[in-house]
Design an enzyme around this catalytic site. Sequence first.
Site, PDB file in Angstrom:
ATOM      1  N   ASP A 105       0.865  -1.181   0.000  1.00  0.00           N
ATOM      2  CA  ASP A 105       0.000   0.000   0.000  1.00  0.00           C
ATOM      3  C   ASP A 105       0.899   1.228   0.000  1.00  0.00           C
ATOM      4  O   ASP A 105       1.620   1.477   0.970  1.00  0.00           O
ATOM      5  CB  ASP A 105      -0.903  -0.017   1.234  1.00  0.00           C
ATOM      6  CG  ASP A 105      -1.949   1.082   1.208  1.00  0.00           C
ATOM      7  OD1 ASP A 105      -2.122   1.711   0.146  1.00  0.00           O
ATOM      8  OD2 ASP A 105      -2.582   1.321   2.252  1.00  0.00           O
ATOM      9  N   ASP A 141      -2.734   2.459  -6.147  1.00  0.00           N
ATOM     10  CA  ASP A 141      -1.680   2.521  -5.128  1.00  0.00           C
ATOM     11  C   ASP A 141      -1.585   1.294  -4.233  1.00  0.00           C
ATOM     12  O   ASP A 141      -0.866   1.321  -3.234  1.00  0.00           O
ATOM     13  CB  ASP A 141      -1.863   3.770  -4.270  1.00  0.00           C
ATOM     14  CG  ASP A 141      -3.174   3.770  -3.498  1.00  0.00           C
ATOM     15  OD1 ASP A 141      -4.070   3.000  -3.860  1.00  0.00           O
ATOM     16  OD2 ASP A 141      -3.289   4.544  -2.530  1.00  0.00           O
ATOM     17  N   GLU A 142      -2.286   0.218  -4.556  1.00  0.00           N
ATOM     18  CA  GLU A 142      -2.144  -0.971  -3.713  1.00  0.00           C
ATOM     19  C   GLU A 142      -2.397  -2.242  -4.512  1.00  0.00           C
ATOM     20  O   GLU A 142      -3.096  -2.238  -5.520  1.00  0.00           O
ATOM     21  CB  GLU A 142      -3.061  -0.915  -2.492  1.00  0.00           C
ATOM     22  CG  GLU A 142      -4.533  -0.904  -2.795  1.00  0.00           C
ATOM     23  CD  GLU A 142      -5.388  -0.959  -1.532  1.00  0.00           C
ATOM     24  OE1 GLU A 142      -5.019  -1.675  -0.580  1.00  0.00           O
ATOM     25  OE2 GLU A 142      -6.435  -0.292  -1.515  1.00  0.00           O
TER      26      GLU A 142
END
Length: 350
Positions: free
Chosen positions: A11, A106-107
């Site tokens: 993350d 983003d993860e």
Amino acid sequence: MSKTRKIIHIDMDYFFAQVEEKANPSLKDKPFAVGGTNPKRGVISTCNYIAREYGVRSAMPTAIAMQKCPNLILLNTDFAKYKATSAVIRDIFYSFTDKVEPLSLDEAYLDVTDVKEYKNSATLIAQAIKQEIFNKTGLTGSAGVAPNKLLAKIASDINKPNGLYVITPEQVDSFVKDLPVKKLFGVGKVSQEKLKNMNVETCLDLQQLSLATLVDKFGKFGSSLYNYARGIDNREVNPVRIRKSVSVENTYLEDLKTLEACLEKLPNLYNKLTSRMTEEHYKSIIGIVVKFTDTKFNKTSLTRVAKTLDKKVLKNLIIELHQKQNYHIRLIGIGIKLGEIDDRQLSLVF
């Protein structure tokens, strides 16, 4: 007995804001947020940690955020920039394993159970991924390592920012007992309130309820709650992309000043590449690639159509590339192209 899985959840830390911070370092010591530039109707997408110290949070109405932090700087979202950075990060994930399940820009989850490199240690792999992301983007991310997706995602949030938290199979029971049920996948405000009315606030509390009771109260989700309370999650990491290439590269401390020096590096690179290849990769080869980066950061590459990984072809590509780029070499990369792509695509730098 089934093999214990090794799952990593990555993350990125305050991703949109961190990308903006990297693009404009003067923001680093100031409270700022991305999105929500309309002070009356706007909603904050994310903010840096300085803004969070004032109580600003993601999904907070801008009007409230400005009350909490009057000096808050508001930036327009720049999704083109975020997507470009995300693509770099995602390529890093795929350089470690094919089993990548992106959740957002983003993860992502990565299943590294069968990765032989890094001593087959998920912890070492997570460290390497974090370092590679920082090397290539200047950004930090946090990683959670665990035997399943549920715990890996929870773990990635524990030591933010730039954190790494590991839950081994032996630690699962003790870890989940004190875990608030609100941390469990799928438990929102309604479920949390319902559980609270049943005097359930931790997973240990939840463990006291029978499967029948949970199914009666929560339907199908009750079965998941029963397992999650015990740290059990059988959900697979679901890859959503067919891999188009496999590659490795090395950056050298000393310049490679001659062709011979470059060729000496080939055996080690070849061994690294083959260690990352699966049986399916060998069946799907359509091209071989070599790339150089010199001390001035000039990049060049050559690709040859091929159906097998041939050391002689790699050697000839290195010789040809060295003739074209007659500078001191700092990085050498080799790789294979996979799948069905046309000749025009084969000329692309990998």
